[in-house]
Design a protein around this motif. Sequence first.
Motif, PDB file in Angstrom:
ATOM      1  N   GLN A 153     -16.767 112.730 -27.076  1.00 12.37           N
ATOM      2  CA  GLN A 153     -17.766 113.221 -25.776  1.00 12.37           C
ATOM      3  C   GLN A 153     -17.020 112.913 -24.411  1.00 12.37           C
ATOM      4  O   GLN A 153     -17.640 112.547 -23.505  1.00 12.37           O
ATOM      5  N   LEU A 154     -15.814 112.452 -24.496  1.00 11.23           N
ATOM      6  CA  LEU A 154     -15.065 112.064 -23.378  1.00 11.23           C
ATOM      7  C   LEU A 154     -14.180 113.140 -23.264  1.00 11.23           C
ATOM      8  O   LEU A 154     -13.611 113.804 -23.887  1.00 11.23           O
ATOM      9  N   SER A 155     -13.813 113.482 -21.688  1.00  6.96           N
ATOM     10  CA  SER A 155     -12.765 114.254 -21.333  1.00  6.96           C
ATOM     11  C   SER A 155     -11.039 113.603 -21.552  1.00  6.96           C
ATOM     12  O   SER A 155     -11.286 112.448 -22.204  1.00  6.96           O
ATOM     13  N   GLY A 156     -10.338 114.494 -21.605  1.00 14.18           N
ATOM     14  CA  GLY A 156      -8.984 113.889 -21.941  1.00 14.18           C
ATOM     15  C   GLY A 156      -8.660 112.886 -21.104  1.00 14.18           C
ATOM     16  O   GLY A 156      -8.096 111.861 -21.559  1.00 14.18           O
ATOM     17  N   GLY A 157      -8.854 112.970 -19.955  1.00 16.19           N
ATOM     18  CA  GLY A 157      -8.819 111.830 -18.719  1.00 16.19           C
ATOM     19  C   GLY A 157      -9.186 110.623 -19.360  1.00 16.19           C
ATOM     20  O   GLY A 157      -8.650 109.502 -19.230  1.00 16.19           O
ATOM     21  N   GLU A 158     -10.326 110.616 -19.471  1.00 19.09           N
ATOM     22  CA  GLU A 158     -11.396 109.409 -19.967  1.00 19.09           C
ATOM     23  C   GLU A 158     -10.860 109.075 -21.188  1.00 19.09           C
ATOM     24  O   GLU A 158     -10.955 107.648 -21.319  1.00 19.09           O
ATOM     25  N   GLN A 159     -10.606 110.020 -22.295  1.00 19.90           N
ATOM     26  CA  GLN A 159      -9.857 109.397 -23.475  1.00 19.90           C
ATOM     27  C   GLN A 159      -8.665 108.598 -23.122  1.00 19.90           C
ATOM     28  O   GLN A 159      -8.431 107.455 -23.751  1.00 19.90           O
ATOM     29  N   GLN A 160      -7.493 109.015 -22.118  1.00 15.31           N
ATOM     30  CA  GLN A 160      -6.504 108.105 -22.022  1.00 15.31           C
ATOM     31  C   GLN A 160      -6.875 106.780 -21.616  1.00 15.31           C
ATOM     32  O   GLN A 160      -6.072 105.818 -21.641  1.00 15.31           O
ATOM     33  N   ARG A 161      -7.883 106.852 -20.557  1.00  9.73           N
ATOM     34  CA  ARG A 161      -8.167 105.544 -19.841  1.00  9.73           C
ATOM     35  C   ARG A 161      -8.613 104.867 -20.850  1.00  9.73           C
ATOM     36  O   ARG A 161      -8.422 103.503 -20.921  1.00  9.73           O
ATOM     37  N   VAL A 162      -9.704 104.987 -22.093  1.00 13.77           N
ATOM     38  CA  VAL A 162      -9.914 104.301 -22.921  1.00 13.77           C
ATOM     39  C   VAL A 162      -8.857 103.699 -23.870  1.00 13.77           C
ATOM     40  O   VAL A 162      -8.619 102.564 -24.174  1.00 13.77           O
ATOM     41  N   ALA A 163      -7.863 104.704 -23.914  1.00 16.04           N
ATOM     42  CA  ALA A 163      -6.569 104.414 -24.755  1.00 16.04           C
ATOM     43  C   ALA A 163      -5.785 103.262 -23.950  1.00 16.04           C
ATOM     44  O   ALA A 163      -5.199 102.334 -24.820  1.00 16.04           O
ATOM     45  N   ILE A 164      -5.741 103.572 -22.747  1.00 18.52           N
ATOM     46  CA  ILE A 164      -5.105 102.283 -21.866  1.00 18.52           C
ATOM     47  C   ILE A 164      -5.887 100.958 -22.221  1.00 18.52           C
ATOM     48  O   ILE A 164      -5.233  99.896 -22.187  1.00 18.52           O
ATOM     49  N   ALA A 165      -7.154 100.972 -21.995  1.00 18.85           N
ATOM     50  CA  ALA A 165      -7.847  99.811 -21.911  1.00 18.85           C
ATOM     51  C   ALA A 165      -7.628  99.264 -23.668  1.00 18.85           C
ATOM     52  O   ALA A 165      -7.712  97.966 -23.745  1.00 18.85           O
ATOM     53  N   ARG A 166      -7.672  99.978 -24.640  1.00 20.87           N
ATOM     54  CA  ARG A 166      -7.429  99.698 -25.840  1.00 20.87           C
ATOM     55  C   ARG A 166      -6.031  98.726 -25.926  1.00 20.87           C
ATOM     56  O   ARG A 166      -5.867  97.715 -26.570  1.00 20.87           O
ATOM     57  N   ALA A 167      -5.026  99.541 -25.148  1.00 21.31           N
ATOM     58  CA  ALA A 167      -3.589  98.822 -25.198  1.00 21.31           C
ATOM     59  C   ALA A 167      -3.429  97.493 -24.604  1.00 21.31           C
ATOM     60  O   ALA A 167      -2.664  96.613 -24.902  1.00 21.31           O
ATOM     61  N   LEU A 168      -4.451  97.150 -23.608  1.00 20.92           N
ATOM     62  CA  LEU A 168      -4.486  95.933 -22.916  1.00 20.92           C
ATOM     63  C   LEU A 168      -5.551  94.998 -23.533  1.00 20.92           C
ATOM     64  O   LEU A 168      -5.441  93.846 -22.994  1.00 20.92           O
ATOM     65  N   ALA A 169      -6.174  95.296 -24.637  1.00 23.97           N
ATOM     66  CA  ALA A 169      -7.245  94.454 -25.326  1.00 23.97           C
ATOM     67  C   ALA A 169      -6.753  93.008 -25.676  1.00 23.97           C
ATOM     68  O   ALA A 169      -7.470  92.133 -25.204  1.00 23.97           O
ATOM     69  N   ASN A 170      -5.646  92.858 -26.144  1.00 24.92           N
ATOM     70  CA  ASN A 170      -4.992  91.500 -26.619  1.00 24.92           C
ATOM     71  C   ASN A 170      -4.096  91.285 -25.567  1.00 24.92           C
ATOM     72  O   ASN A 170      -3.409  90.134 -25.803  1.00 24.92           O
ATOM     73  N   GLN A 171      -4.143  91.695 -24.144  1.00 26.67           N
ATOM     74  CA  GLN A 171      -3.607  90.887 -23.141  1.00 26.67           C
ATOM     75  C   GLN A 171      -1.713  91.021 -23.656  1.00 26.67           C
ATOM     76  O   GLN A 171      -1.178  89.936 -23.782  1.00 26.67           O
ATOM     77  N   PRO A 172      -1.316  92.051 -23.798  1.00 26.90           N
ATOM     78  CA  PRO A 172       0.172  92.116 -24.588  1.00 26.90           C
ATOM     79  C   PRO A 172       1.119  91.699 -23.376  1.00 26.90           C
ATOM     80  O   PRO A 172       0.822  91.934 -22.124  1.00 26.90           O
ATOM     81  N   SER A 173       2.416  91.559 -23.781  1.00 27.20           N
ATOM     82  CA  SER A 173       3.282  91.097 -22.765  1.00 27.20           C
ATOM     83  C   SER A 173       4.160  92.355 -22.182  1.00 27.20           C
ATOM     84  O   SER A 173       4.687  92.518 -21.267  1.00 27.20           O
ATOM     85  N   LEU A 174       3.785  93.397 -23.148  1.00 31.01           N
ATOM     86  CA  LEU A 174       4.451  94.810 -22.694  1.00 31.01           C
ATOM     87  C   LEU A 174       3.868  96.002 -23.047  1.00 31.01           C
ATOM     88  O   LEU A 174       3.025  95.964 -24.218  1.00 31.01           O
ATOM     89  N   LEU A 203     -12.797  95.588 -19.537  1.00 33.96           N
ATOM     90  CA  LEU A 203     -11.840  96.702 -19.282  1.00 33.96           C
ATOM     91  C   LEU A 203     -12.218  97.961 -19.143  1.00 33.96           C
ATOM     92  O   LEU A 203     -11.448  98.598 -18.400  1.00 33.96           O
ATOM     93  N   LEU A 204     -13.301  98.318 -19.986  1.00 37.49           N
ATOM     94  CA  LEU A 204     -13.911  99.732 -19.414  1.00 37.49           C
ATOM     95  C   LEU A 204     -14.188  99.561 -18.226  1.00 37.49           C
ATOM     96  O   LEU A 204     -13.892 100.794 -17.288  1.00 37.49           O
ATOM     97  N   ASP A 205     -14.754  98.656 -17.398  1.00 35.38           N
ATOM     98  CA  ASP A 205     -14.937  98.791 -15.945  1.00 35.38           C
ATOM     99  C   ASP A 205     -13.719  98.686 -15.230  1.00 35.38           C
ATOM    100  O   ASP A 205     -13.625  99.335 -14.352  1.00 35.38           O
ATOM    101  N   TYR A 206     -12.766  98.168 -15.727  1.00 32.17           N
ATOM    102  CA  TYR A 206     -11.263  97.978 -15.020  1.00 32.17           C
ATOM    103  C   TYR A 206     -10.774  99.650 -15.022  1.00 32.17           C
ATOM    104  O   TYR A 206     -10.098  99.770 -14.075  1.00 32.17           O
ATOM    105  N   VAL A 207     -10.891 100.426 -16.088  1.00 28.21           N
ATOM    106  CA  VAL A 207     -10.328 101.787 -16.177  1.00 28.21           C
ATOM    107  C   VAL A 207     -11.458 102.583 -15.545  1.00 28.21           C
ATOM    108  O   VAL A 207     -11.531 104.134 -15.691  1.00 28.21           O
ATOM    109  N   GLY A 208     -12.761 102.047 -15.096  1.00 24.97           N
ATOM    110  CA  GLY A 208     -13.676 102.957 -14.501  1.00 24.97           C
ATOM    111  C   GLY A 208     -14.520 103.896 -15.369  1.00 24.97           C
ATOM    112  O   GLY A 208     -15.078 104.784 -15.040  1.00 24.97           O
TER     113      GLY A 208
END
Lengths: 222, 397
Positions: free
Chosen positions: A135-156, A119-124
């Motif tokens: 240690q991350l910029s705001g944009g990087e933090q948000q991309r990590v948060a998106i990766a976290r949201a996708l962790a369990n392959q949610p339906s929504l 997922l980290l690779d997916y969000v770059g």
Amino acid sequence: MRREYDIGEQRVAAVRGVDLVVTDGEYVAIVGPSGCGKSTMLNLLGAIDRPTGGSIEIRGQDVGAMRDDAATAFRLRQIGFVFQRFYLMPTLTARENIELPMAEAGVASAPRAARARMLLDYVGLAARERHRPSQLSGGEQQRVAIARALANQPSLLLADEPTGELDARTGADVIALFARLHADGTTIVVVTHDEDLAHAAARVVHMRDGRIVDDPGAGAAL
Amino acid sequence: MRLARAGATLVRYPLRSALAIAGVAVAAALLLDMVMLSSGMRDSFRTMLLVRGFQLRIAPKGTLPFDSEATIGDATAIVTTLRQNRDIVAISPVLGAQVHLLGARSGAEVTSFALGVDGAVEGDYELERGVQVGGTDRAVANAAFLAASGARIGDTLDIVTGFDPQLRTYTGRRRLVLAGRARFYYTASRQPVLALPLTTLQAMAGTARRDRVSLFMARVRDGVDPDVVRDWVDRTVPRVSALSVASALKQVDARMGYFRQLAFILGGISLAVGFLLVTTLVTVSVNERIGEIAVMRAIGVSRAHVVQQIVVEGLALTLLGTLVGLAIGIVTARVLNGILGDFPGLPASFRFFVFRARAAWASLGLLVAAGMLAGIYPAWRAASLPIAGTLRREAVA
């Protein structure tokens, strides 16, 4: 669905009878002025709030009627949340933040680490695996948060102002990432004031005073 | 992963964690010291009485050993009577007196407590160097005597006793050979003490002490209840009072009860302080992380797991504090034993604070349990807050 609050002796309606149908794989943006009930509706969809009237059904399950433990388990496996302020755990690294929902779901250490890396690779952010949020910029933090949201392959995937704290350039990165997620088949509902983000969505729902005033997809969905 | 998260949270606030650990450590040290004090004197007294296996002390009627100058007459006859009881396997007669050393090597006038003993069955000291008391002139002394007199093992000592102020004479004078150095159990550490043959001291003390002793110590056969023998002694020799270790401890309990109460009260206070400290710190920590907790709940972390993580944080603080407190408590107890050990009149081997592993673990375990319980309420309260409302408030804040 309806959601009313008791504030002092007053009863305030945040969502006043909204009908919304989202189909699998759709990318919906909900827009409207502040206080129109967008975030409340998102919270109801994500089972972190309960409707005071009506019902919310996701994949055949009545989310509004769930007890706390059932709603928690539902959120864990079916919903991915992205918040305006990222809300990463400050003590965990980027990879550990992504692993958190998987650990909660009982995924073994090795496969969850592998998926977190994927997922980290997916969000770059493959190179930022061991970095902490500070240690991350705001944009990087948000991309990590998106990766976290996708962790369990949610339906929504639900996102509340995901570009609200970002500058235009990093906001554009996040918008591009959402577009890619949509292209990969993820169902997304995003609440936003960001016109660029709204325009990236396939369907834009307009709300005002707790009601949907314009929904180009309503007829199609019904 | 929950353990790692709890550890990471503690590391995130190093100063607060260090202060919490220090606070719990102080509470734990105080609790441990109070537990050591509450049973320490009793345990120390018991150990001291049984150090050489003598379970009975037989003193003049109505007195306690060496609490007066009273003596028991016809000692030989009493020993013969006591030997009729087959449950008594050893009898150690002891006579106490004050003696003076003339012509000390140090030049100082040395006044010493003297014990007349039977070297073969004595139970008053542990021989550290040299040869046991014996014959008519072999004596042993403690370090305080050697320091005050400058005497060395092998020296001949000119010892007198029974000074008559009117005649300015002594009732007895002997030349004794200093045969060894001993550590006496029942005398104060800085008090000079000399042990010499009983018959020699009796003879030096003159007619007033002829065939008299201050005390008999008796050892009872294994498996025999010393109190049964004590009753037999009281019935058979009405001129004496026998005291078993158990009855001596009852008297200690009666006299020292207030010490135990004080220790229990202070121990209870330190337990309460530890509990409140952890509750406060966990509450502060939880309040600062309300938003984080709401996010954890939003992404599907169960309420029970949130509580577990916070409780583990409180538990870790308490455990670390308790370990540090254990070390502090033991060191403090040693220092206090050293200070109180110099209290005038206290036997050198007496301890106020005695470490008993079981009691120590039980009390510290109680503190750890209190620390764990202390985290449950704030954790449950935080994990039960409405998620959406909490996130909204956090966003506004």
